[in-house]
Design a protein around this motif. Structure first.
Motif, short mmCIF file in Angstrom:
data_model
loop_
_atom_site.label_atom_id
_atom_site.label_comp_id
_atom_site.label_asym_id
_atom_site.label_seq_id
_atom_site.Cartn_x
_atom_site.Cartn_y
_atom_site.Cartn_z
N ARG A 254 0.86 -1.19 0.00
CA ARG A 254 0.00 0.00 0.00
C ARG A 254 0.88 1.23 0.00
O ARG A 254 2.09 1.12 0.23
N LYS A 257 0.49 7.03 2.48
CA LYS A 257 -0.66 7.89 2.74
C LYS A 257 -1.84 7.04 3.25
O LYS A 257 -2.50 7.37 4.23
N ASP A 258 -2.04 5.96 2.56
CA ASP A 258 -3.12 5.04 2.87
C ASP A 258 -2.94 4.42 4.27
O ASP A 258 -3.87 4.33 5.06
N GLN A 261 -3.67 6.94 6.92
CA GLN A 261 -5.10 7.17 7.11
C GLN A 261 -5.67 6.16 8.11
O GLN A 261 -6.52 6.49 8.92
N GLU A 262 -5.16 4.94 8.06
CA GLU A 262 -5.64 3.92 8.98
C GLU A 262 -5.16 4.15 10.42
O GLU A 262 -5.89 3.92 11.37
#
Ligand code: TYM
Length: 332
Positions: A254, A257-258, A261-262
């Motif tokens: 991934r 950034k992703d 976010q989590e």
């Protein structure tokens, strides 16, 4: 497109090698012709115990296969089985300039204060690396960031040879450097890269580490007390935090950034166990497969022998072309 890349068979490959290079090779082998080799001629630029070297070459080959290199897809071999590497390296030594090699940062780091005592091989190391890729007309060379300068040198050598001798012999190789995993850092110091030569084993995750060791190394990894930010910019002055998020992202396939976010707003008390679990889950099948492979060492030798036969036939036309361009009569 022809992909060529290698790894030194000394010490255990670590997570930096895996994410910066090996994992990407396993992905590329499905789309392109790949030649992957153990750089055993590079390994001897510093002293290596001869009785151990043969064993570590075999183990490194098994590790690559355990990581997913498929010897029926990629050509897997070791440099020393193919004399053309050393032969072309000599021819290219005569094209490379002393001034170019003097600028190589890796030589400066590896020779340290004892430059006069370093082997000539360590100094000429990048020329052998140029031979490795130019021999096969590599178009793309997937590596970690630390190899970029060596590949720029390979391009310079190729250009000068082609120009000096008025030939179009060597293809200029393009380094392929990943985004998130180009430079995985030490777990103890966010300003030093993860490396086999770091005296502290706690600084790196070896692919053969067992689950408890991996979890312990991640638990003890240096961090800061702040929660994770919600943007990649928020990691700017936090190299250790950035490194752990980068490792997570690369393992999970991934982007950072992703991942942020989590985990935004959470501390390392929550993030580290998640990272440990992901790392353990990635390494578990690799280690199991490695154990199986190491039970059949003669099979590994057979794979390397077969790979070197295939690679040698691809190398020969370039080597012959180099002798011819130089006006050197040779036996073939
Ligand atoms: P070596 O054996 O040091 O490393 C093998 C590959 O792993 C990458 N790497 C890393 N990537 C991300 N983070 C890290 N901390 C990290 N540490 C290592 C390296 O960049 C490399 O891609 N000189 C080379 C071997 C070589 C070679 C070649 C490579 C010899 N001839 C021709 C490419 C093409 C070396 O010592 O890599």
């Amino acid at each position: 497109m022809r992909v060529v890349s290698g790894i030194q068979p000394t010490g255990n490959p670590h997570l930096g090698n895996y994410l910066g290079a090996i994992k990407r090779w396993t992905e590329m082998q499905h789309e392109s012709e790949c030649l992957i080799f153990l750089a055993d001629l590079h390994a001897i630029t510093v002293y290596n115990e001869p009785a151990q070297l043969a064993a570590t070459i075999r183990e490194a080959a098994a590790t690559l296969i355990a990581c997913g290199i498929d010897p029926d897809k990629a050509i897997l071999f070791n440099q020393a089985r193919i004399p053309a590497h050393a032969e072309l390296a000599w021819l290219l030594n005569c094209t490379a300039r002393v001034g170019w090699l003097n600028r190589m940062t890796q030589f400066k780091e590896k020779s340290g204060k004892n430059r006069e005592g370093a082997s000539v091989g360590l100094y000429a190391y990048p020329v052998l690396q140029a031979a490795d890729v130019l021999l096969y007309q590599a178009t793309h060379v997937p590596v970690g960031e630390d190899q970029k300068q060596h590949l720029e040198l390979a391009r310079d050598i190729a250009t000068k040879f082609n120009t000096d001798y008025g030939v179009d012999l060597f293809t200029l190789p393009e380094p392929l450097i990943g985004d998130t995993a180009a430079r995985i850092m030490s777990l103890r110091d966010g300003s030093a890269k993860m490396s086999k030569s770091d005296p502290s084993d706690m600084s790196r995750i070896n692919l053969i580490d067992d689950s408890d060791t991996v979890a312990q190394k991640i638990r003890k990894a240096k961090t800061d007390p702040e929660p994770l930010p919600d943007t990649v910019d928020g990691l700017e002055a936090r190299p250790e935090a950035r490194n752990l998020v980068g490792i997570y992202a690369a393992l999970a396939g991934r982007d950072m950034k992703d991942v942020l976010q989590e985990f935004a707003g959470q501390g390392f008390g929550a993030f580290k166990p998640a990272l440990a679990e992901l790392t353990v889950e990635t390494l578990r099948p690799i280690k199991a497969r490695l154990d199986e492979l190491m039970a059949h060492p003669q099979e590994i030798d057979r794979i390397l022998e077969q790979g070197s036969t295939r690679a040698a036939s691809l190398a020969q036309p370039t080597l012959d072309g180099a002798y011819k361009a130089l006006g050197l009569p040779n036996k073939r």
